[in-house]
Design an enzyme around this catalytic site. Structure first.
Site, PDB file in Angstrom:
ATOM      1  N   LYS A 109       8.695   2.487   3.056  1.00  0.00           N
ATOM      2  CA  LYS A 109       8.483   1.285   2.243  1.00  0.00           C
ATOM      3  C   LYS A 109       9.076   1.514   0.858  1.00  0.00           C
ATOM      4  O   LYS A 109       8.797   2.541   0.207  1.00  0.00           O
ATOM      5  CB  LYS A 109       6.981   1.009   2.165  1.00  0.00           C
ATOM      6  CG  LYS A 109       6.612  -0.415   1.828  1.00  0.00           C
ATOM      7  CD  LYS A 109       5.107  -0.597   2.046  1.00  0.00           C
ATOM      8  CE  LYS A 109       4.649  -1.986   1.686  1.00  0.00           C
ATOM      9  NZ  LYS A 109       3.174  -2.075   1.701  1.00  0.00           N
TER      10      LYS A 109
HETATM   11  O1  G3P Z   1       0.401  -4.269   1.089  1.00  0.00           O
HETATM   12  C1  G3P Z   1       0.726  -5.033   0.038  1.00  0.00           C
HETATM   13  C2  G3P Z   1       0.023  -6.362  -0.100  1.00  0.00           C
HETATM   14  O2  G3P Z   1      -0.424  -6.825   1.117  1.00  0.00           O
HETATM   15  C3  G3P Z   1      -0.959  -6.391  -1.212  1.00  0.00           C
HETATM   16  O3  G3P Z   1      -1.868  -7.448  -1.141  1.00  0.00           O
HETATM   17  O4  G3P Z   1      -3.967  -8.550  -1.838  1.00  0.00           O
HETATM   18  O5  G3P Z   1      -3.059  -6.615  -3.177  1.00  0.00           O
HETATM   19  O6  G3P Z   1      -1.935  -8.824  -3.222  1.00  0.00           O
HETATM   20  P1  G3P Z   1      -2.747  -7.878  -2.421  1.00  0.00           P
END
Ligand code: G3P
Length: 218
Positions: A83
């Site tokens: 990633k």
């Molecule tokens: O994995 C990255 C992403 O899904 C993060 O989500 O909820 O932290 O914006 P969030």
């Protein structure tokens, strides 16, 4: 549509594998830090538990260092997906991995142009952050739809992995606009199956059956 779990909590992953609904896992530095685990050990555990792609993110910011870190991550298991952040340096690393046949997930995507550049750099997956776009007053699902249209226009094979999914409505919408995959927290995963009318209906069926005095099906 493929469903990935967006977590580094190994028990949360293992407890959700039995129905064969989990196609992969995504992690990021915040999730690994929250889990209190070492990245190499935890990614190895996840790769051992899950057959599908497991995204593990670099923390370097210069291409050469990202490439070095990504190679170490890719050595953990064949199902590791490296990633990389959607930066100019990240796309240099992405191109290097594409040429080496190593899978990549380009993350922190907030625009159609960024997604276009990631596809041109040979990304295996692009991760648009739907919830964070919504949080900033934008249209996260509109972003997914726009990327789908652009990728289809030019035949890019980069898979759209909807990320930053805050609830079941995001998952439904991502599926409806043709995303290849969505990565979701365990709680959102559970909410995809649960429905109050299913629970209510089942309770009524069981109550009626119990009233007959029978045990099980006999
Ligand atoms: O994995 C990255 C992403 O899904 C993060 O989500 O909820 O932290 O914006 P969030």
């Amino acid at each position: 549509m493929q469903i990935f779990l967006d977590t580094a909590e190994i028990n949360e992953i293992r407890s959700r594998l039995d129905a064969g609904l989990v196609d992969g896992v995504t992690t990021n530095p915040s999730l690994i830090a929250k889990a209190g685990a070492g990245i190499f050990e935890r990614v190895a555990e996840i790769c051992d538990a899950v057959d599908g792609p497991v995204s593990a993110e670099v923390v370097a910011t210069e291409a050469d260092a990202m490439i070095a870190e990504g190679k170490r991550l890719a050595e953990i298991a064949p199902n590791v997906v490296v990633k990389l952040p959607l930066t100019a340096q990240g796309l240099v690393a992405c191109r290097t991995f594409a040429e080496a046949g190593i899978q990549t997930n380009v993350t922190l995507c907030f625009s159609i142009n960024q997604a276009l550049m990631a596809a041109k750099a040979g990304a295996s997956y692009i991760s648009p952050f739907v919830g964070r776009v919504d949080d900033a007053g934008g249209d996260g699902i509109g972003l997914l739809a726009g990327i789908r249209e652009v990728y289809d226009n030019f035949g890019y094979e980069t898979e759209i992995l909807a990320a930053s999914m805050r609830g079941p409505a995001h998952v439904e919408a991502a599926a409806a606009v043709g995303c290849d995959a969505a990565t979701i927290p365990p709680k959102v995963f559970d909410a995809l199956v649960a429905h109050p009318l299913t629970e209510k209906g089942l309770a009524a069926f069981l109550k009626d059956w119990e009233a007959t005095g029978r045990k099980g099906l006999d």
